[in-house]
Scaffold this motif. Structure first.
Motif, PDB file in Angstrom:
ATOM      1  N   LEU A  48       0.852  -1.187   0.000  1.00  0.00           N
ATOM      2  CA  LEU A  48       0.000   0.000   0.000  1.00  0.00           C
ATOM      3  C   LEU A  48       0.889   1.239   0.000  1.00  0.00           C
ATOM      4  O   LEU A  48       1.799   1.357   0.805  1.00  0.00           O
ATOM      5  N   GLU A  49       0.622   2.156  -0.934  1.00  0.00           N
ATOM      6  CA  GLU A  49       1.339   3.425  -0.966  1.00  0.00           C
ATOM      7  C   GLU A  49       0.405   4.519  -0.476  1.00  0.00           C
ATOM      8  O   GLU A  49      -0.740   4.619  -0.926  1.00  0.00           O
ATOM      9  N   LEU A  50       0.890   5.316   0.473  1.00  0.00           N
ATOM     10  CA  LEU A  50       0.069   6.358   1.070  1.00  0.00           C
ATOM     11  C   LEU A  50       0.680   7.729   0.854  1.00  0.00           C
ATOM     12  O   LEU A  50       1.903   7.885   0.790  1.00  0.00           O
ATOM     13  N   GLY A  51      -0.182   8.723   0.784  1.00  0.00           N
ATOM     14  CA  GLY A  51       0.244  10.104   0.640  1.00  0.00           C
ATOM     15  C   GLY A  51      -0.966  11.010   0.608  1.00  0.00           C
ATOM     16  O   GLY A  51      -2.117  10.543   0.633  1.00  0.00           O
ATOM     17  N   ARG A  52      -0.727  12.296   0.570  1.00  0.00           N
ATOM     18  CA  ARG A  52      -1.825  13.248   0.518  1.00  0.00           C
ATOM     19  C   ARG A  52      -2.642  13.021  -0.759  1.00  0.00           C
ATOM     20  O   ARG A  52      -2.104  12.979  -1.851  1.00  0.00           O
ATOM     21  N   GLY A  53      -3.923  12.841  -0.591  1.00  0.00           N
ATOM     22  CA  GLY A  53      -4.788  12.580  -1.727  1.00  0.00           C
ATOM     23  C   GLY A  53      -5.027  11.108  -1.990  1.00  0.00           C
ATOM     24  O   GLY A  53      -5.796  10.760  -2.892  1.00  0.00           O
ATOM     25  N   SER A  54      -4.395  10.200  -1.200  1.00  0.00           N
ATOM     26  CA  SER A  54      -4.600   8.763  -1.408  1.00  0.00           C
ATOM     27  C   SER A  54      -6.062   8.399  -1.181  1.00  0.00           C
ATOM     28  O   SER A  54      -6.639   8.758  -0.149  1.00  0.00           O
ATOM     29  N   PRO A  55      -6.695   7.665  -2.112  1.00  0.00           N
ATOM     30  CA  PRO A  55      -8.090   7.249  -1.923  1.00  0.00           C
ATOM     31  C   PRO A  55      -8.289   6.444  -0.645  1.00  0.00           C
ATOM     32  O   PRO A  55      -9.359   6.515  -0.035  1.00  0.00           O
ATOM     33  N   ALA A  56      -7.265   5.684  -0.225  1.00  0.00           N
ATOM     34  CA  ALA A  56      -7.397   4.849   0.973  1.00  0.00           C
ATOM     35  C   ALA A  56      -7.659   5.679   2.223  1.00  0.00           C
ATOM     36  O   ALA A  56      -8.253   5.186   3.190  1.00  0.00           O
TER      37      ALA A  56
END
Length: 468
Positions: A48-56
């Motif tokens: 899983l890649e996370l960041g600002r704007g991630s749908p998750a």
């Protein structure tokens, strides 16, 4: 621990638990900017890649996260975090990690103003969530136990609750009462450990006037008080063996003979007991009657400690702040620090120490409760030496040689390990088959800290197992 990224292959394999339900590895998001939560983030395909704007992340976006902040991988056994060159950095278990360098995570990940905890199975959280009912914060594990408790109560069975001090055994006992056939009757809670042995029989079974010097009136016992309701015997194993024998007879015959009485009185009560000790071990040691064990020891439910229920922690802290000082905010550093500590006193200790931190924040005129307001000893294992200083928002980590020197200094000042703490570590080692990393996770500490404890206090690892 660092490892070359090329060796980390996402497995994508979803196992099944003992009931045949699919296990889904993932993260639990427990804090977003200024707000506690408990949201499951599955690792589809093991990554899983996370960041600002991630749908998750849904609507609870974090402006302090970079657009490509970090990547989380699960290799089938362990979780790895790789910072993708984020502006504000990624912190694993309270320490910053270098960009593009995979780091194993044991307890908690911080990205921006968000906290994430890895979990080998986020399916229960995704299905059940965390609920607050009757003043109790209950995660998936506790909700599942409540269903077992309700079934036992509806069938009229006695129930024994096993769990460490402060895990919420009385709350579980009250749920047992409320779901049983005696819910309209009284709920009488008795702390057997606090009853002096010399008067235990009188307090439990009552006494007639003139039964002893100073008995100038009839005195009702706890069992009579619970007639038509539920009697909760907390730490029942602390009762003297002779009192245990009389208790057993009362439970089997449903008759109570008070001190000085000529005739017994019939009572109708449902029994719930609790202990933080292993009943079978106490029977073997001669401290609990075998016949009483078979009367009250089954069915049994085991309440997991708070360190195994991290999804509840942030919500518990936030609720306490809102109740005590709603004008104060909750800072991420406080929640992060709480997630990194084992809390041997469990929920009870967490709430007491949170109140103390709130009071410290108010006294200093702070606008929010931060880690610096938390006692350095709060939530730390007894006998493991001085606790680390409370964390604020770290900007850099000390050099490795400095950390090693600090650890050696702390070890030299450590007090002897308390008997209860030693027992807890040895029991955890047995339950985890001697696996040091798994034992450390269960105890809420880093495996390096556990290895030091094992070596310092000569705690043997079960035969056939070596520290990993």
């Amino acid at each position: 621990m660092e490892q070359d990224a090329s060796t980390l292959k996402p497995s994508g394999i979803r196992g099944k638990d003992a009931a045949g339900v699919e296990r889904i590895p993932g993260l639990m998001r427990l804090f977003a900017p200024g707000k506690a939560m408990a949201v499951a983030l599955p690792l589809n395909g093991g990554e899983l890649e996370l960041g600002r704007g991630s749908p998750a992340l849904g609507e609870a976006q974090d402006p302090r996260m970079s657009r490509r902040h970090a990547r989380i991988r699960f290799d089938g056994r362990r979780f790895w975090v790789t910072d993708l060159g984020s502006q504000n950095g990624t912190f694993v278990d309270g320490e910053p990690v270098p960009p593009e360098t995979p780091r194993e995570v044991q307890r908690v990940i911080r990205m921006g103003d968000s906290l994430f905890v890895p979990n080998a199975d986020v399916n229960p959280l995704e299905q059940l969530g965390v609920v607050t009912r009757d003043g109790f914060v209950r995660g998936p594990a506790v909700q599942a136990l409540l269903e077992e408790v309700a079934r036992a109560a509806r069938l009229g069975f006695p129930l024994h609750i096993h769990g460490e001090s402060g895990t919420g055994k009385e709350g579980m006992a009250r749920a047992f009462h409320e779901n049983g056939p005696h819910s309209a009757g009284p709920f009488v809670a008795v702390n057997c450990a606090a009853i002096p042995q010399t008067i235990a029989e009188r307090l439990l079974f009552g006494a007639k006037r003139g039964a002893y010097s100073g008995a100038d009136a009839d005195a009702q016992g706890y069992l009579q008080s619970a007639d038509g309701g539920t009697l909760f015997l907390d730490e029942v194993v602390e009762l003297d063996l002779a009192v245990q024998a009389k208790l057993l007879r009362a439970l089997e015959t449903k008759e109570i003979l008070s001190l000085g009485a000529a005739k017994p009185k019939t009572v109708d009560i449902l029994i719930c007991s609790a202990s933080n000790k292993d009943l079978r071990g106490l029977v073997a040691a001669g401290k609990l009657r075998e016949d009483l064990y078979f009367r009250i020891g089954r069915p049994e439910v085991s309440l997991p400690p708070l360190r195994q229920r991290p999804e509840e922690l942030a919500l518990l802290v936030q609720r306490e702040v809102q109740q005590v000082a709603p004008e104060l905010g909750l800072h991420i550093s406080l929640v992060e620090t709480c997630l990194l500590r084992p809390w041997p006193g469990n929920v009870r200790e967490l709430l007491v120490e949170t109140r103390s931190a709130i009071q410290a924040a108010l006294m200093h005129g702070a606008q929010r409760v931060e880690a610096r307001h938390l006692s350095t000893n709060a939530g730390t294992a007894f006998g493991s030496g001085p606790a680390p200083a409370p964390m604020s928002v770290p900007t850099s980590a000390p050099p490795p040689e400095d950390r090693e020197a600090a650890a050696r200094e702390a070890a030299s000042r450590a007090r002897p390990l308390e008997a209860d703490e030693r027992t807890r570590i040895e029991e955890a080692l047995r339950q985890q088959g001697g696996n040091v990393a798994a034992t450390a996770r269960a105890l809420g500490m880093h495996r390096t800290q556990l290895r030091r404890l094992l070596e310092r206090h000569a705690i043997a690892i079960p035969a056939g197992n070596e520290p990993d």
